[in-house]
Design a protein around this motif. Structure first.
Motif, mmCIF file in Angstrom:
data_model
loop_
_atom_site.group_PDB
_atom_site.id
_atom_site.type_symbol
_atom_site.label_atom_id
_atom_site.label_comp_id
_atom_site.label_asym_id
_atom_site.label_seq_id
_atom_site.Cartn_x
_atom_site.Cartn_y
_atom_site.Cartn_z
ATOM 1 N N ARG A 349 0.801 -1.174 0.074
ATOM 2 C CA ARG A 349 0.219 0.213 -0.090
ATOM 3 C C ARG A 349 0.881 1.186 0.121
ATOM 4 O O ARG A 349 0.301 2.128 -0.148
ATOM 5 N N ASP A 350 2.043 1.350 0.278
ATOM 6 C CA ASP A 350 2.486 2.752 0.806
ATOM 7 C C ASP A 350 3.627 2.716 -0.976
ATOM 8 O O ASP A 350 4.825 2.874 -0.558
ATOM 9 N N ARG A 351 4.157 1.849 -1.798
ATOM 10 C CA ARG A 351 4.393 2.290 -2.606
ATOM 11 C C ARG A 351 4.033 3.119 -3.847
ATOM 12 O O ARG A 351 2.756 3.496 -3.824
ATOM 13 N N SER A 352 4.781 4.455 -4.235
ATOM 14 C CA SER A 352 4.431 5.023 -4.971
ATOM 15 C C SER A 352 3.775 4.622 -6.584
ATOM 16 O O SER A 352 4.195 3.431 -6.790
ATOM 17 N N LEU A 353 3.596 5.760 -7.325
ATOM 18 C CA LEU A 353 3.033 5.196 -8.528
ATOM 19 C C LEU A 353 4.072 4.446 -9.742
ATOM 20 O O LEU A 353 4.162 4.309 -9.893
#
Length: 387
Positions: A349-353
């Protein structure tokens, strides 16, 4: 007594035998002199009984021409029996059918390899500045995406040119030739089926086998000479193209995977099926090691073939073992690690685009290659079962 009409067949002498085949399908067999004579008599319109009597008069032996015709039917050489058409599947469609033998006859000119050799020698003598056979040459830009895009585009273009060279030289001899995807152990490859080239003269066969390697060497030489005359980014890109054109050539030495040089080796050793016979002998040798001996399949081969097959079986076993060991120790662990990392990135959930897009690209590219390999392998396996 039956009368048959044969499909268009081609033949050439090969020692004490004849290689006979149907160019449209790429099916060919070796037959003795009596078999070739039987084909000639049947082609003249004689019935099986008349052909048998004529052969007995000429050779002094009673030959079963009816059984011979049954074998010809199974090979797809017979079009009609007593006026009734023999049902057969349509021959495979050739790739680029609009290319006719007359259009590409020039590829068989003995002058063409001389010109390629002169181009290679010129590049070697010139030793263009900035063209080094090093991985650093491939890194022609500081932007990795440009390096990868250029490498992919150039690699596919060179691959298509390589296979097209096989296709047009085979087509020049009258062989239909077909390009398709295939597998060689763990490798996904583009290959050109030139079955039927065995019916062509020796120089033409060698031209078809070596045409792809000639294209790679010519492309590398031309790119190197152009790089020597260019400057800046153009020079770096042409130098990278030189290395990319040479990269596939070491793969050709892996003759245990039926590369271009395998067919050259098979032709020079005058073997009918070096790979198939070598694999059969390797299985026999393995059974002997397990104290389960059987009949030696190489004993029925002529002496020169027997020696070549036994030596090739050693290369086949060692080469295959090394390739599969590399797959197990390096390729699969690396691919699994990359795919696992990409899957975790997409589910986190905490990964960038940007990270998610990168992970998706890895899954699509690497996963797609493996799916394509599996699909191609399964298709070829199913075709062999049908065959």
């Amino acid at each position: 007594m039956s009368r048959v009409r044969l499909h268009e067949l081609a033949a050439r002498p090969d020692g004490t035998e004849w290689i006979v085949g149907r160019p449209a399908t790429g099916t060919f067999v070796a037959v003795p002199e009596a078999g070739k004579r039987a084909l000639d008599l049947l082609g003249e319109g004689l019935s099986t009984g008349e052909a048998a009597r004529r052969l007995e008069e000429e050779t002094g032996h009673d030959l079963d021409v009816a059984d011979f015709v049954d074998a010809l039917v199974e090979l797809g050489f017979v079009a009609e029996v007593d006026g009734r058409a023999v049902p057969l599947p349509d021959p495979p469609k050739p790739t680029l059918p609009r290319i006719r033998p007359a259009h590409v006859r020039w590829t068989l000119s003995p002058l063409l390899p001389v010109l390629i050799v002169l181009l290679i020698v010129t590049a070697l003598i010139a030793r263009p500045e900035g063209v080094a056979l090093s991985y650093r040459t491939l890194l022609w830009s500081e932007h990795g995406s440009l390096v990868l895009a250029f490498g992919a585009a150039s690699g596919w273009a060179l691959l298509l040119l390589h296979e097209l060279a096989h296709l047009v030289t085979a087509r020049a001899t009258g062989v239909p030739a077909r390009m398709r995807l295939g597998t060689r152990l763990q490798f996904l490859v583009m290959q050109t089926d030139i079955s039927g080239i065995e019916l062509a003269p020796g120089r033409h066969r060698m031209t078809a086998y070596l045409a792809g390697i000639g294209v790679n060497l010519a492309a590398a030489s031309a790119a190197a000479l152009a790089a020597g005359a260019a400057e800046g980014t153009a020079r770096r890109m042409l130098a990278a193209l030189t290395v990319l054109a040479l990269l596939p050539l070491p793969f050709q030495l892996m003759v245990f995977m039926r590369t271009d040089l395998y067919f050259v080796l098979q032709d020079l050793t005058r073997c009918r099926d070096l790979y198939g016979d070598g694999r059969a002998y390797a299985r026999y040798a393995a059974r002997r090691l397990l104290a389960r001996p059987g009949a030696d399949p190489s004993r029925t081969l002529p002496a020169h073939e027997r020696r070549a097959v036994r030596l090739y079986s050693v290369v086949l076993v060692l080469g295959t073992a090394l390739c599969l060991a590399f797959l197990a120790a390096v390729t699969l662990p690396a691919d699994i690690a990359l795919l696992t990392r990409a899957a975790r990135t997409l589910t986190a959930r905490d990964r960038s685009l940007g990270a998610r897009l990168d992970a998706a690209a890895v899954l699509i590219t690497l996963g797609g290659i493996h799916v394509l390999w599996a699909r191609t392998w399964w298709r070829r396996r199913r075709e062999r079962r049908r065959g």
